[in-house]
Every structure is written in C-alpha cells, then in structure tokens.
Write a protein that holds these residues in place. Structure first.
Motif, PDB file in Angstrom:
ATOM      1  N   PHE A   1      -7.652   4.361   5.917  1.00 55.11           N
ATOM      2  CA  PHE A   1      -6.658   4.618   4.872  1.00 55.11           C
ATOM      3  C   PHE A   1      -6.829   6.001   4.244  1.00 55.11           C
ATOM      4  N   HIS A   2      -8.012   6.287   3.778  1.00 55.97           N
ATOM      5  CA  HIS A   2      -8.204   7.560   3.083  1.00 55.97           C
ATOM      6  C   HIS A   2      -7.918   8.733   4.004  1.00 55.97           C
ATOM      7  N   GLU A   3      -8.453   8.685   5.207  1.00 56.60           N
ATOM      8  CA  GLU A   3      -8.334   9.819   6.121  1.00 56.60           C
ATOM      9  C   GLU A   3      -6.886  10.044   6.561  1.00 56.60           C
TER      10      GLU A   3
ATOM     11  N   LEU B   1       0.832  -1.209   0.000  1.00 55.64           N
ATOM     12  CA  LEU B   1       0.000   0.000   0.000  1.00 55.64           C
ATOM     13  C   LEU B   1       0.864   1.255   0.000  1.00 55.64           C
ATOM     14  N   TRP B   2       1.901   1.211   0.800  1.00 54.40           N
ATOM     15  CA  TRP B   2       2.806   2.364   0.863  1.00 54.40           C
ATOM     16  C   TRP B   2       3.415   2.634  -0.519  1.00 54.40           C
TER      17      TRP B   2
ATOM     18  N   THR C   1      -8.818  17.233  -3.849  1.00 52.27           N
ATOM     19  CA  THR C   1      -9.707  16.553  -2.899  1.00 52.27           C
ATOM     20  C   THR C   1     -10.388  15.360  -3.574  1.00 52.27           C
ATOM     21  N   ALA C   2     -10.949  15.608  -4.768  1.00 51.10           N
ATOM     22  CA  ALA C   2     -11.656  14.525  -5.474  1.00 51.10           C
ATOM     23  C   ALA C   2     -10.677  13.449  -5.941  1.00 51.10           C
ATOM     24  N   LEU C   3      -9.541  13.879  -6.479  1.00 50.44           N
ATOM     25  CA  LEU C   3      -8.571  12.905  -6.986  1.00 50.44           C
ATOM     26  C   LEU C   3      -7.979  12.054  -5.863  1.00 50.44           C
ATOM     27  N   ALA C   4      -7.735  12.707  -4.710  1.00 48.11           N
ATOM     28  CA  ALA C   4      -7.156  11.963  -3.580  1.00 48.11           C
ATOM     29  C   ALA C   4      -8.118  10.879  -3.113  1.00 48.11           C
ATOM     30  N   ARG C   5      -9.401  11.225  -3.061  1.00 48.31           N
ATOM     31  CA  ARG C   5     -10.391  10.227  -2.625  1.00 48.31           C
ATOM     32  C   ARG C   5     -10.463   9.079  -3.624  1.00 48.31           C
ATOM     33  N   GLU C   6     -10.445   9.453  -4.909  1.00 50.60           N
ATOM     34  CA  GLU C   6     -10.529   8.421  -5.939  1.00 50.60           C
ATOM     35  C   GLU C   6      -9.283   7.535  -5.931  1.00 50.60           C
ATOM     36  N   LEU C   7      -8.137   8.168  -5.739  1.00 47.35           N
ATOM     37  CA  LEU C   7      -6.888   7.410  -5.756  1.00 47.35           C
ATOM     38  C   LEU C   7      -6.825   6.427  -4.587  1.00 47.35           C
ATOM     39  N   THR C   8      -7.161   6.889  -3.390  1.00 42.00           N
ATOM     40  CA  THR C   8      -7.089   5.974  -2.244  1.00 42.00           C
ATOM     41  C   THR C   8      -8.097   4.832  -2.400  1.00 42.00           C
ATOM     42  N   ALA C   9      -9.264   5.159  -2.974  1.00 40.02           N
ATOM     43  CA  ALA C   9     -10.265   4.098  -3.188  1.00 40.02           C
ATOM     44  C   ALA C   9      -9.743   3.077  -4.193  1.00 40.02           C
ATOM     45  N   GLN C  10      -9.112   3.566  -5.246  1.00 39.38           N
ATOM     46  CA  GLN C  10      -8.580   2.657  -6.265  1.00 39.38           C
ATOM     47  C   GLN C  10      -7.425   1.818  -5.722  1.00 39.38           C
TER      48      GLN C  10
ATOM     49  N   ASP D   1       3.943   4.956  -6.269  1.00 38.35           N
ATOM     50  CA  ASP D   1       3.953   4.592  -7.688  1.00 38.35           C
ATOM     51  C   ASP D   1       2.693   3.785  -7.995  1.00 38.35           C
ATOM     52  N   PRO D   2       1.555   4.471  -8.065  1.00 43.58           N
ATOM     53  CA  PRO D   2       0.298   3.719  -8.247  1.00 43.58           C
ATOM     54  C   PRO D   2       0.254   2.923  -9.559  1.00 43.58           C
ATOM     55  N   ALA D   3       0.937   3.424 -10.590  1.00 40.82           N
ATOM     56  CA  ALA D   3       0.893   2.730 -11.893  1.00 40.82           C
ATOM     57  C   ALA D   3       1.488   1.330 -11.778  1.00 40.82           C
ATOM     58  N   LYS D   4       2.465   1.169 -10.920  1.00 42.90           N
ATOM     59  CA  LYS D   4       3.129  -0.132 -10.760  1.00 42.90           C
ATOM     60  C   LYS D   4       2.143  -1.215 -10.311  1.00 42.90           C
ATOM     61  N   PHE D   5       1.122  -0.792  -9.580  1.00 42.07           N
ATOM     62  CA  PHE D   5       0.145  -1.757  -9.063  1.00 42.07           C
ATOM     63  C   PHE D   5      -1.118  -1.808  -9.928  1.00 42.07           C
ATOM     64  N   GLY D   6      -1.045  -1.163 -11.080  1.00 43.44           N
ATOM     65  CA  GLY D   6      -2.187  -1.225 -11.997  1.00 43.44           C
ATOM     66  C   GLY D   6      -3.334  -0.308 -11.602  1.00 43.44           C
ATOM     67  N   VAL D   7      -3.039   0.688 -10.756  1.00 48.12           N
ATOM     68  CA  VAL D   7      -4.102   1.627 -10.358  1.00 48.12           C
ATOM     69  C   VAL D   7      -4.379   2.553 -11.550  1.00 48.12           C
ATOM     70  N   ARG D   8      -5.651   2.731 -11.854  1.00 48.47           N
ATOM     71  CA  ARG D   8      -6.044   3.589 -12.979  1.00 48.47           C
ATOM     72  C   ARG D   8      -7.072   4.613 -12.509  1.00 48.47           C
ATOM     73  N   LEU D   9      -6.938   5.833 -13.000  1.00 45.94           N
ATOM     74  CA  LEU D   9      -7.953   6.862 -12.741  1.00 45.94           C
ATOM     75  C   LEU D   9      -8.365   7.429 -14.085  1.00 45.94           C
ATOM     76  N   GLU D  10      -9.651   7.536 -14.279  1.00 45.89           N
ATOM     77  CA  GLU D  10     -10.154   8.022 -15.558  1.00 45.89           C
ATOM     78  C   GLU D  10      -9.751   9.484 -15.782  1.00 45.89           C
ATOM     79  N   GLY D  11      -9.208   9.742 -16.954  1.00 46.88           N
ATOM     80  CA  GLY D  11      -8.848  11.112 -17.305  1.00 46.88           C
ATOM     81  C   GLY D  11      -7.588  11.604 -16.628  1.00 46.88           C
ATOM     82  N   VAL D  12      -6.832  10.695 -16.012  1.00 45.21           N
ATOM     83  CA  VAL D  12      -5.619  11.103 -15.297  1.00 45.21           C
ATOM     84  C   VAL D  12      -4.456  10.249 -15.790  1.00 45.21           C
ATOM     85  N   GLU D  13      -3.345  10.920 -16.084  1.00 43.75           N
ATOM     86  CA  GLU D  13      -2.140  10.181 -16.441  1.00 43.75           C
ATOM     87  C   GLU D  13      -1.492   9.740 -15.132  1.00 43.75           C
TER      88      GLU D  13
END
Lengths: 304, 345
Positions: B306-308, B246-247, B325-334, B252-264
């Motif tokens: 985790f998110h908080e 998780l850390w 704020t929105a991206l951080a929530r989405e990223l932690t959820a992903q 490096d979220p990409a390494k774990f296959g984390v994807r966010l729509e509209g975000v590189e």
C-alpha cells in the motif's frame, strides 16, 4: 310553711357557701349536682353535661320558666339541651335537671373556662318564689393546636374511618413494576457502563457478544457478526488488528493469552468466510462466533 | 490451459520467484522487504522509483535482478544537459572519421531490454521525463524510421532526494506512471552494517553480481505469466469494498476518522490515488498473494504494497509539501490502521 321555706333557703345557702367544691355540694341533703367527670382536655365542640337533682318539699315546684333557657350563651359556652324530669320522693318531689353545654369558645392556649352559673326559680306551696343559683363549674380548655387555632382545620380528622381500599392487587403490580424498573436499570448499567468504573462490564467483546446473540442465521448476518468481532479486536488493539498481529495483540493484552489459539482460529475462519469464499452454513458460523465472543468476553472480564 | 497445468505453472513460477529473491539476498543484505517489493513489481509488470541515498546498493541490486530475470540491462545517468535524443541514439565519429549514429541505451538491446535504470531521473529535464514516461506507458518508440518495441522493459528510476540544485521535480502525473516508489535504506541491523564494510566480497560490485544465478526467470514470458497471476487470484466482495474504502480514504481521510498529529487532515490531501494507481495496487496485491501461496486476496496483500504504491501518488496541499515523505508514510500507515474490514456496507 314558713318553717319549711326557711329550711329550704338555709339548705340552699349552705350549698352555695360550699361551692365550688362540687363534690361537697353533692353531699348536701336535698341538692345534688353532678358535674362532668373530666374537667380537663375539653376542646371546642365538646358537650358537657351537668345534672342537678333537687328534692323539694310537697307543694313546692320548679316553674317551667324558671329553668335556664336553652340556647342561652355565656362566654362562648352555649346551653344546647335542657331536660327536666320529676318524681315522687317521700313527702316531696324530686326534680332532676340535665343541662347540656357545648363549648364554642376557643383559645390558642390552654385556659380555664367555666360552665356558666345557672338559676332555678322555685315556688313554694304558699306561692312564694325563691331562686336557687347553680354555681359556675371551671374546667381546663385544651386548644386543638398549640400555637394557632388556624391550623385546627388542617389537623381535623374525619369522624368516620373511611372504607379501606383493597391494596393486595396493587401490591402485586407494584412488585412487578419494581422488578421491571430494577432489571431495566441493571440492563442499562450493563449496556452503558463505562469500563473505568465498571471494569467487568461494557467491554468491546461484551458488546459484540450481545449483538451476535441477536443475529438470525442468514448469509448477510455472518458478515455482520464478523464485523462486530473485528470491531472488538480493533478496539482492544487500538487500531486494525489482522491475523499477522495476533502475537502483538496478545502481548499488548495478556488477559487474552489463554485464548491465543482460539483467536487464531477466529482469524482463520474470518479469512475463509470473508476473503476465500469458503462459505459455511450461516447457522454454524453464528453459533461458533457466539461461542467465541462469549469466551473472549470472559477473557475481557478476567474470568476466563 | 486447464486448472491442473495452471496450478503447476503457478507453483513452478513461484518457486523461481522465491529462488530469485534468495539469490539476490545472497549479495544484497538487509534489504529483504525491498527485494520482495521489487519481485512483486517485476511480476506485476510495473515501473519502479527507487528512493534512497547514494551508495546504498541500488545499482548492484538492479544488476542482480537483471541477471536473475535475464534479458538486457541498460542504464543512463540523469544530468541537467541530458536531452531526449541521448536516450534514443548517440552520434560519434567512427574509425573512418565519418559521423555515425547508433541506437542509444533505450534501443540498443531492442526487445531484449528487460531492465532500464534511469539514475537520478530528477536531474534530467522535463523533456527527457516526457519521452521516458511515454515509452514506459506505450512500450515502444519510433526512431530511425521504424518502431522499436520494448515489451519486456521495466524501468527503475532513482530520485536524488538530497540535493535540490539542478534538479527538476517529477510532476504528480509523471509519478503516477510508476507503480511503486521503493525505499532503499541503509540496513538497520548492526551485523549487516558490519558485513557491508568488513566483508571484502562487497567491495567489488560486479563480481558480487556475478554470484547471482542467471536466467532464473524467462524475462520474455513475464508479461504472459503476469496475466495468468492476475486472472488466477480472486477477490471477494468484502475485499472489493475494502479496496474502495481505501481508495476513498486517500481522497478524504477525515471521512474515515484518519488523524495525523499537528496536521489539519481535511486540508492535507489535494488529490488522492488515481484509478490507475488503485488498479496497480490491486495488481501488486494479487502478486503478493501469489508469492505467499494463496489464490485469494487478503487485506494483508494490500497492506504489503500500500505505502509503496500510494504514497508517491498523493498530492498534498503546498503548505505540507515540504514534509511530504514523512507525512505520506504516516498517512498511509494511519489509513491502514483506521479503515476497517469488513466495513459496514
């Protein structure tokens, strides 16, 4: 003597006048010509024999040099054998002449060919010589191939049947190979089949079950077995699936509804093994996971 | 302490913690999750940033908590002209007309200070932030030629996220000092909303706070008991590997296959969670496990906080900062949804 000679010549003229109706010549007294029985379907290389039986009065002979010469050719038909025999016949002598012709001529289409006309020189008792002409004998030549003689070589067949190869063992091996290939193909389909076209195969739990079946019961293998099971749950859930997600998992995938309690049992077991340090015997864990993965695989296939 | 008495102590404190939650829930409606997170922060001894609009009940919530855990409650308003010394002392003319200097809100209660509320912290200048952050870390301050110890103080700070004029953004290093950033939102339930505007007992915040039973916890024992929790709750090797994954995924979220729509995704994160942040994550996760009556960590304990704990620590590429704020929530959820446990280690 002169009378005899006249008779002989008259007889021969009658025979020649009669030809080519060979069968009619056969009926002439003193001369009999026996042509080959079949006058069609003759092919290149075939040998045709004519037999000429001639009754001559006493004192008359057929000179050795008076018979057709072996090796003579006419229009591609070669005289390959000459055989003369004689015997007494009443007051005279009977000569039997066998002429063997071999066909070397060829044609791309059926044509009429002829055994060449032959001459026999005879000498009477008084030394007078006369010539007996054996007429041509027409026959239908049949080409080996219809359109081109060039294909004859291709179409030629061995004159002797080759010895047969013992194939019983090969058949057995062939059967084994076919079985292996078929079972291999089935296995490949089973492993790699896409759910879209084989809805009962290639599922996440089928994959997990196969992997778990291969595991030996060691402490490290239990973690791997749980990994495969969790991966299958995650795949079906579309993300990480944890114990608190069981209800939404079942709601999302109703085919697992009947196994809800077993799913809960799995997550409890997973927590105990992976997080609570309550390690059970590895063989028991692997056995339990084998059974659960099989059950979930059946749910996945809709046969549970 | 032997195991039996340890277990009794843990059970006893857990009963008190749950009672504190239920008491607060009597006066603060529709904030169950926020209350659980604040209880967690109290037992993990972490400072808290509160995120939310005005008038959602943050002050009432904090006063209720302060009443429940005992000790003193102090508050200061962040303003653009607030100076560090305003926190430490204040000067005035006494009845004799002579100038007098008294301890400010930070020092007034001394060691009895249990909850310090810094309202709209981002309206204060960075000098004020610097003092507060130092006190939060060191739990003491030197003033009036002596050291003031504040061992039981937990800081709750509110950020005004709506207005940008006359505000000073809290830098990432400062945000990292706060264990959690807890959203306090208007309750979604229509029933709760109806209660808030029609139930007259919500009209008087002070009277409302008085309904909370006081001294449910002993604020001066929380530090010691927090250590007990941390020693008691165990984590398995699989759990430790998961926390490390998780850390790494925050860095490096990409390494774990984390994807966010509209975000590189490979360019989103400039800096992931810090070691201090991950330490706080595990600390809070252990408290969550204890509150749920367990003595071992589960992935759910990390997810619960985790998110908080992580979101406000992430430093994003400036091009994405306007939507942080929105991206951080989405990223932690992903991240929670994507990083698998047990992993293939």
């Amino acid at each position: 003597m002169m009378k005899n000679m006249m008779l002989l010549i008259g007889g021969l003229i009658a025979v020649l006048g009669y030809f080519p109706a060979a069968s009619a010549a056969d009926e002439q007294p003193g001369l009999q010509i026996i042509n080959p029985a079949k006058s069609y379907g003759i092919q290149v290389g075939d040998t045709l024999s004519r037999r000429i039986v001639l009754d001559l009065p006493a004192g008359s002979t057929i000179a050795k040099a008076g018979v057709p010469l072996k090796g003579s050719k006419a229009e591609g038909i070669e005289l390959v054998g000459v055989e003369v025999s004689e015997s007494d016949s009443g007051n005279g002598r009977q000569y039997s002449l066998r002429l063997d012709y071999q066909v070397f001529a060829s044609s791309a289409k059926p044509v009429v060919m002829r055994l060449p006309q032959a001459s026999l020189k005879m000498s009477a008792q008084d030394g007078q010589e006369s010539v007996l002409t054996i007429p041509q004998w027409p026959f239908w030549f049949s080409p080996l191939v219809v359109s081109s003689s060039g294909k004859a070589g291709i179409n030629m067949q061995a004159q002797f049947r080759p010895p047969a190869v013992e194939v019983a063992k090969l058949h057995a091996w062939l059967g084994v190979c076919v079985c292996l290939v078929v079972s291999g193909l089935l296995a490949l389909i089973y492993i790699n089949a896409d759910k879209k076209w084989l809805p009962f195969m290639g599922g996440a739990f089928a994959h997990a079950h196969r992997r778990i079946k291969r595991l030996k019961a060691t402490p490290g293998s239990t973690k791997e077995a749980f990994y495969h099971m969790h991966a299958a749950f995650n795949q079906w859930y579309g993300g990480n699936c944890f114990a608190q997600d069981i209800d939404s998992f079942v709601q999302q995938n109703p085919r697992f509804g009947k196994s809800r309690e077993d799913i809960a049992r799995f997550f409890t077991s997973s927590n105990e093994q992976l997080f609570f340090g309550q390690a059970k015997d590895a063989s028991e864990v692997i056995k339990e996971l084998k059974q659960l993965s099989k059950q979930f695989r059946n749910c996945e296939r809709g046969v549970a | 302490m032997n195991t039996v008495s340890n277990d009794i102590e843990l059970a006893d404190w857990r009963t008190k913690a749950l009672k504190l939650e239920s008491e607060i829930e009597k006066v603060i409606v529709g904030q169950t999750r926020a209350i659980r997170l604040m209880t967690t922060a109290i037992f993990a001894r972490g400072h808290v940033l509160l995120e939310g609009g005005v008038g959602v009940g943050k002050t009432t919530l904090l006063q209720s908590i302060a009443r429940g855990i005992g000790g003193a409650y102090e508050r200061i308003e962040g303003t653009v002209d607030l100076m560090p010394n305003d926190i430490v002392y204040h000067t005035y003319l006494n009845s004799e007309g002579r100038p007098q200097i008294d301890e400010g809100p930070l020092l007034r209660a001394g060691e009895n200070l249990s909850v310090f509320f810094f309202n709209e912290i981002n309206r204060a200048r960075p000098q004020v932030h610097a003092l507060m952050l130092r006190v939060m870390a060191e739990k003491h301050v030197h003033a009036f030629k002596k050291d003031y110890r504040l061992p039981h103080m937990v800081v709750f700070a509110d950020r005004n996220q709506v207005e940008k004029n006359e505000t000073f953004e809290i830098p990432s290093a400062a945000r990292d000092r706060f264990m959690m950033e807890i959203p306090i939102v208007i309750p979604a339930s229509r029933e709760h909303r109806k209660s808030l505007i029609f139930d007259t007992r919500f009209q008087h915040a002070e009277a409302l706070t008085q309904q909370v039973e006081d001294h449910i916890l002993q604020f001066d024992q929380l530090n010691q008991f927090s250590n007990t929790i941390q020693h008691h709750i165990q984590s398995s090797p699989v759990m430790e590997e998961y926390a490390l994954d998780l850390w790494e995924s925050t860095q490096d979220p990409a390494k774990f296959g984390v994807r966010l729509e509209g975000v590189e995704i490979s360019r989103l994160v400039q800096s992931g969670a810090s070691p201090r942040g991950m330490g706080m994550l595990m600390k809070a996760a252990r408290v969550n496990a204890w509150l749920n009556g367990r003595d071992s960590l589960l992935p759910e304990d990390i997810h619960a906080v985790f998110h908080e704990i992580i979101a406000h620590r992430l430093v994003f590429n400036p091009m994405y900062d306007s939507k942080r704020t929105a991206l951080a929530r989405e990223l932690t959820a992903q991240i929670i949804n994507t990083v698998v446990v047990p992993g293939r280690h």
